[in-house]
Scaffold this motif. Sequence first.
Motif, mmCIF file in Angstrom:
data_model
loop_
_atom_site.group_PDB
_atom_site.id
_atom_site.type_symbol
_atom_site.label_atom_id
_atom_site.label_comp_id
_atom_site.label_asym_id
_atom_site.label_seq_id
_atom_site.Cartn_x
_atom_site.Cartn_y
_atom_site.Cartn_z
ATOM 1 N N LEU A 157 0.827 -1.209 0.000
ATOM 2 C CA LEU A 157 0.000 0.000 0.000
ATOM 3 C C LEU A 157 0.862 1.259 0.000
ATOM 4 O O LEU A 157 0.627 2.179 -0.786
ATOM 5 N N GLY A 188 1.305 3.375 -3.316
ATOM 6 C CA GLY A 188 0.784 4.720 -3.087
ATOM 7 C C GLY A 188 1.795 5.797 -3.414
ATOM 8 O O GLY A 188 1.459 6.823 -4.020
ATOM 9 N N LEU A 233 -4.691 -5.178 -3.391
ATOM 10 C CA LEU A 233 -4.061 -3.884 -3.159
ATOM 11 C C LEU A 233 -4.655 -2.808 -4.067
ATOM 12 O O LEU A 233 -5.006 -1.718 -3.615
ATOM 13 N N TYR A 234 -4.786 -3.113 -5.348
ATOM 14 C CA TYR A 234 -5.269 -2.109 -6.286
ATOM 15 C C TYR A 234 -6.725 -1.733 -6.018
ATOM 16 O O TYR A 234 -7.107 -0.583 -6.223
ATOM 17 N N LYS A 284 -7.990 -1.587 -3.029
ATOM 18 C CA LYS A 284 -7.860 -0.662 -1.898
ATOM 19 C C LYS A 284 -7.487 0.744 -2.359
ATOM 20 O O LYS A 284 -7.818 1.722 -1.708
ATOM 21 N N LEU A 285 -6.771 0.822 -3.468
ATOM 22 C CA LEU A 285 -6.312 2.099 -4.000
ATOM 23 C C LEU A 285 -7.285 2.677 -5.041
ATOM 24 O O LEU A 285 -6.906 3.526 -5.840
ATOM 25 N N GLN A 302 -3.741 10.251 -2.959
ATOM 26 C CA GLN A 302 -4.591 9.510 -2.051
ATOM 27 C C GLN A 302 -4.201 9.640 -0.578
ATOM 28 O O GLN A 302 -4.830 9.052 0.271
ATOM 29 N N LEU A 338 -1.607 8.385 1.188
ATOM 30 C CA LEU A 338 -1.447 7.002 1.561
ATOM 31 C C LEU A 338 -0.373 6.754 2.611
ATOM 32 O O LEU A 338 0.195 5.671 2.664
ATOM 33 N N ARG A 361 1.181 5.406 5.655
ATOM 34 C CA ARG A 361 0.840 4.361 6.631
ATOM 35 C C ARG A 361 2.106 3.843 7.231
ATOM 36 O O ARG A 361 3.090 3.712 6.617
#
Length: 169
Positions: A100, A104, A133-134, A136-137, A165, A167, A169
């Motif tokens: 992610l 991201g 993953l994609y 989620k994005l 986004q 992103l 984390r």
Amino acid sequence: MINTDELAVRPLTRDQAEALLTWHYPAPYDFYNPPSKNEAVINNLLDPKWLFHGVSQQDNFIGYASFGEDGQLPGGHYEDDALDIGLGLRPDLTGQGFGLVFAGAIFNFAVERFAPTALRLTVAEFNRRALHLYLKLSFREQSAFWHSRSRYRVLIGYRRNAGSQGLDR
């Protein structure tokens, strides 16, 4: 731990090109293994028309991305206006929850650098980790096709209004 603030996306260097050609993913991800290391392949990776970039965390090369036609596969529908992105995380870092932040950072870079109207990815259908993953994005399946040089069904994901986004984390 990979942190977005620590990731740098810059044009691929020769050392990085040579390093990524030694990467080997385990089955079934060996579909993504790079070609054998040779001067022609290195020169292709460094050719500015393919826009290959290295992704590093504090000078530690962890992955790469390409922007444009290199992210397309024969047989796919690529007529829509979008920036194609190909990417790869170093094999020893896959499956550890870094995707992610890694992806991201690449997508944020693409939006800032190229200002596309949309982003597009092409991924083998068996690659459930990447597909998860994609999604989620905010990517959504646009089309699918059988790759002409393999036995894999390939999906094309698309994300319109490609804003940053946030992103971290």
